[in-house]
Design a protein around this motif. Structure first.
Motif, PDB file in Angstrom:
ATOM      1  N   LEU A 167       0.830  -1.202   0.000  1.00 19.87           N
ATOM      2  CA  LEU A 167       0.000   0.000   0.000  1.00 19.87           C
ATOM      3  C   LEU A 167       0.866   1.253   0.000  1.00 19.87           C
ATOM      4  O   LEU A 167       0.524   2.251  -0.649  1.00 19.87           O
ATOM      5  N   ALA A 168       1.981   1.205   0.713  1.00 24.90           N
ATOM      6  CA  ALA A 168       2.886   2.352   0.726  1.00 24.90           C
ATOM      7  C   ALA A 168       3.444   2.605  -0.665  1.00 24.90           C
ATOM      8  O   ALA A 168       3.594   3.755  -1.085  1.00 24.90           O
ATOM      9  N   LYS A 171       0.795   4.218  -2.807  1.00 24.63           N
ATOM     10  CA  LYS A 171       0.593   5.602  -2.416  1.00 24.63           C
ATOM     11  C   LYS A 171       1.629   6.516  -3.066  1.00 24.63           C
ATOM     12  O   LYS A 171       1.346   7.651  -3.409  1.00 24.63           O
ATOM     13  N   ARG A 172       2.851   5.990  -3.234  1.00 28.14           N
ATOM     14  CA  ARG A 172       3.929   6.750  -3.835  1.00 28.14           C
ATOM     15  C   ARG A 172       3.813   6.825  -5.363  1.00 28.14           C
ATOM     16  O   ARG A 172       4.318   7.743  -5.986  1.00 28.14           O
TER      17      ARG A 172
END
Length: 176
Positions: A167-168, A171-172
Motif C-alpha cells: 500500500l505504501a 501511495k507513492r
C-alpha cells in the motif's frame, strides 16, 4: 513528652504553648479508609507529634508517621508488605485566615473552635503515602499461576515483511 495512647482529639494551639510532644501508636483498624486499601487491618501506626513555635513565631506541628501495611501485589496478586509514612510540617493557622506567605515546606492546617482530630489527620496522610500500584521487588515476585509472560524476542528470528508495504508503494506511485 507524653507517651502512651495518643488522644483522638487535641487543641493544637494549647499544645504549641506548652511545646508538647505526643508519641504513641494508633491502630490501623480505627482508619477505615486506609483499611479499604489493605489486605489486613492488623497493625499500628507509630506516630510522633511535636508542637512548637519556629523562628518566625509560627505555631507548627511536626508529624512523624511510620507503619507497615499489607496490600495486594498487582503483579503476582499475593499479599505484600510495604513501609509507609513520612515526616510532615503543618503551620497551624486560625480558620479563615490567609495561607499566603507561609514558609516553603509547611502545609496549612486550619484550626477552628473544634478540637483537631488526630486520627483523621493521620489517616489522610497515610492514604497519600500508600503506593499507587503496589508491587513486590521484581526478584521476589512471580507471575500468578496460569499467566504466561510475554516471550522475549530472540535475535535469530528473521524480520517478516510488512503486509502493508504494498500500500505504501501504491501511495507513492502517481499513476495509480
Amino acid at each position: 513528652m507524653l507517651n502512651g495512647p495518643i488522644p483522638p482529639h487535641v487543641d493544637p494551639r494549647k499544645l504549641v504553648e506548652r511545646e508538647a510532644t505526643l508519641e504513641g501508636e494508633l491502630p490501623l483498624v480505627k482508619m477505615p479508609r486506609v483499611c479499604e486499601q489493605l489486605t489486613s487491618s492488623e497493625g499500628n501506626v507509630r506516630a510522633k507529634f511535636s508542637f512548637f513555635r519556629d523562628e518566625q513565631k509560627l505555631a507548627v506541628m511536626h508529624v512523624n508517621l511510620d507503619a507497615e501495611v499489607s496490600m495486594v501485589c498487582q503483579r503476582c496478586l499475593e499479599p505484600a508488605t510495604f513501609h509507609v509514612g513520612g515526616e510532615y510540617d503543618f503551620a497551624i493557622i486560625q480558620e479563615g485566615k490567609t495561607v499566603e506567605g507561609l514558609p516553603k515546606g509547611y502545609d496549612a492546617l486550619e484550626v477552628g473552635e473544634e478540637p483537631l482530630d488526630l486520627v483523621s489527620l493521620v489517616e489522610d496522610e497515610l492514604l497519600l503515602a500508600l503506593p499507587i500500584v503496589p508491587v513486590h521487588d521484581p526478584e521476589e515476585c512471580q507471575h500468578p499461576a496460569g499467566f504466561a509472560a510475554a516471550p522475549e524476542p530472540s535475535e535469530s528470528e528473521e524480520e517478516r515483511p510488512n503486509p502493508f508495504s504494498v500500500l505504501a508503494q501504491l501511495k507513492r506511485d502517481p499513476n495509480v
